[in-house]
Design a protein around this motif. Structure first.
Motif, short mmCIF file in Angstrom:
data_model
loop_
_atom_site.label_atom_id
_atom_site.label_comp_id
_atom_site.label_asym_id
_atom_site.label_seq_id
_atom_site.Cartn_x
_atom_site.Cartn_y
_atom_site.Cartn_z
N SER A 19 0.85 -1.18 0.00
CA SER A 19 0.00 0.00 0.00
C SER A 19 0.88 1.23 0.00
N LEU A 20 0.84 1.97 -1.09
CA LEU A 20 1.63 3.18 -1.23
C LEU A 20 0.80 4.40 -0.86
N SER A 21 1.46 5.40 -0.31
CA SER A 21 0.76 6.60 0.11
C SER A 21 1.41 7.83 -0.49
N CYS A 22 0.59 8.77 -0.92
CA CYS A 22 1.02 10.07 -1.40
C CYS A 22 0.41 11.11 -0.47
N ALA A 23 1.24 11.66 0.41
CA ALA A 23 0.77 12.62 1.40
C ALA A 23 1.09 14.03 0.94
N ALA A 24 0.14 14.93 1.12
CA ALA A 24 0.26 16.30 0.67
C ALA A 24 0.34 17.26 1.84
N SER A 25 1.11 18.34 1.63
CA SER A 25 1.23 19.37 2.66
C SER A 25 0.43 20.63 2.35
N GLY A 26 0.03 20.84 1.12
CA GLY A 26 -0.69 22.03 0.72
C GLY A 26 -2.18 21.94 0.99
N ARG A 27 -2.76 23.06 1.39
CA ARG A 27 -4.19 23.09 1.69
C ARG A 27 -5.06 22.85 0.46
N THR A 28 -4.54 23.14 -0.73
CA THR A 28 -5.33 23.02 -1.94
C THR A 28 -5.23 21.64 -2.59
N PHE A 29 -4.60 20.68 -1.92
CA PHE A 29 -4.45 19.34 -2.45
C PHE A 29 -5.79 18.74 -2.85
N ASN A 30 -6.83 19.05 -2.13
CA ASN A 30 -8.13 18.44 -2.34
C ASN A 30 -8.86 18.92 -3.59
N ILE A 31 -8.31 19.89 -4.30
CA ILE A 31 -8.95 20.37 -5.52
C ILE A 31 -8.20 19.94 -6.78
N TYR A 32 -7.19 19.11 -6.62
CA TYR A 32 -6.39 18.67 -7.75
C TYR A 32 -6.56 17.19 -8.01
N THR A 33 -6.57 16.84 -9.27
CA THR A 33 -6.40 15.44 -9.66
C THR A 33 -4.99 14.99 -9.29
N VAL A 34 -4.88 13.80 -8.76
CA VAL A 34 -3.59 13.23 -8.35
C VAL A 34 -3.31 11.99 -9.19
N GLY A 35 -2.09 11.90 -9.66
CA GLY A 35 -1.69 10.76 -10.46
C GLY A 35 -0.52 10.02 -9.85
N TRP A 36 -0.54 8.70 -10.01
CA TRP A 36 0.60 7.84 -9.67
C TRP A 36 1.31 7.45 -10.96
N THR A 51 -6.78 9.85 -9.80
CA THR A 51 -8.09 10.09 -9.21
C THR A 51 -8.32 11.59 -9.12
N ASP A 52 -9.56 12.02 -9.32
CA ASP A 52 -9.83 13.44 -9.35
C ASP A 52 -9.99 14.01 -7.94
N TRP A 53 -10.33 15.29 -7.86
CA TRP A 53 -10.41 16.01 -6.60
C TRP A 53 -11.44 15.42 -5.64
N SER A 54 -12.47 14.80 -6.17
CA SER A 54 -13.52 14.22 -5.34
C SER A 54 -13.27 12.75 -5.00
N GLY A 55 -12.39 12.10 -5.75
CA GLY A 55 -12.16 10.68 -5.59
C GLY A 55 -13.16 9.82 -6.34
N ARG A 56 -14.10 10.44 -7.02
CA ARG A 56 -15.14 9.69 -7.73
C ARG A 56 -14.68 9.21 -9.10
N ARG A 57 -13.80 9.93 -9.73
CA ARG A 57 -13.28 9.53 -11.03
C ARG A 57 -11.92 8.87 -10.86
N THR A 58 -11.72 7.77 -11.53
CA THR A 58 -10.44 7.08 -11.51
C THR A 58 -10.07 6.62 -12.90
N LYS A 59 -8.78 6.46 -13.12
CA LYS A 59 -8.25 6.00 -14.39
C LYS A 59 -7.04 5.12 -14.10
N TYR A 60 -6.94 4.00 -14.82
CA TYR A 60 -5.83 3.07 -14.63
C TYR A 60 -5.18 2.71 -15.95
#
Length: 130
Positions: A19-36, A51-60
């Motif tokens: 289980s890998l984790s990507c931890a963010a320090s910025g307050r605006t992290f929750n409005i960005y799509t995050v990619g691995w 995964t997008d800002w809401s976590g509802r959209r994913t792509k693999y």
């Protein structure tokens, strides 16, 4: 500014999970799509999942579909990548990044997705032995 730190990598046997984790320090992290992404020796950095800002959209990427799962935590402060049924070809340094613009969602693919992301962390090494 978003700053990211990856963790959770290690040395495992084929068929194991991490289980890998990507931890963010910025307050605006929750409005960005995050990619691995991952980069194996001698290869370019390739898209794994997003995964997008809401976590509802994913792509693999096709290579990990059905084995890896990307998700946001309940507070939207971190993004995880659950890697199951690991294979030797999964061996790579795994990185996370955020989309260049808030609330962006694109048709990501392995060939071009990395160009849309920034704020890469230092990466975490995943090594799968067989």
């Amino acid at each position: 500014q978003v700053q990211l730190v990856e963790s959770g990598g290690g040395l495992v046997q084929a068929g194991d999970s991490l289980s890998l984790s990507c931890a963010a320090s910025g307050r605006t992290f929750n409005i960005y799509t995050v990619g691995w992404f991952r980069q194996a020796p001698g290869k370019e950095r390739e898209f794994v999942a997003a995964t997008d800002w809401s976590g509802r959209r994913t792509k693999y990427a096709d290579s990990v579909k059905g084995r890896f799962t990307i998700s946001r935590d309940n507070t939207k402060t971190a993004v995880s990548l659950q890697t199951n049924s690991l294979k030797s070809e999964d061996t790579a340094v795994y990185y996370c990044g955020v989309e260049k613009f808030p609330h962006n969602w694109r048709n990501y693919n392995s060939g071009a997705a990395r160009d849309f992301f920034r704020s890469w962390g230092q990466g975490t090494q995943v090594t799968v032995s067989s």
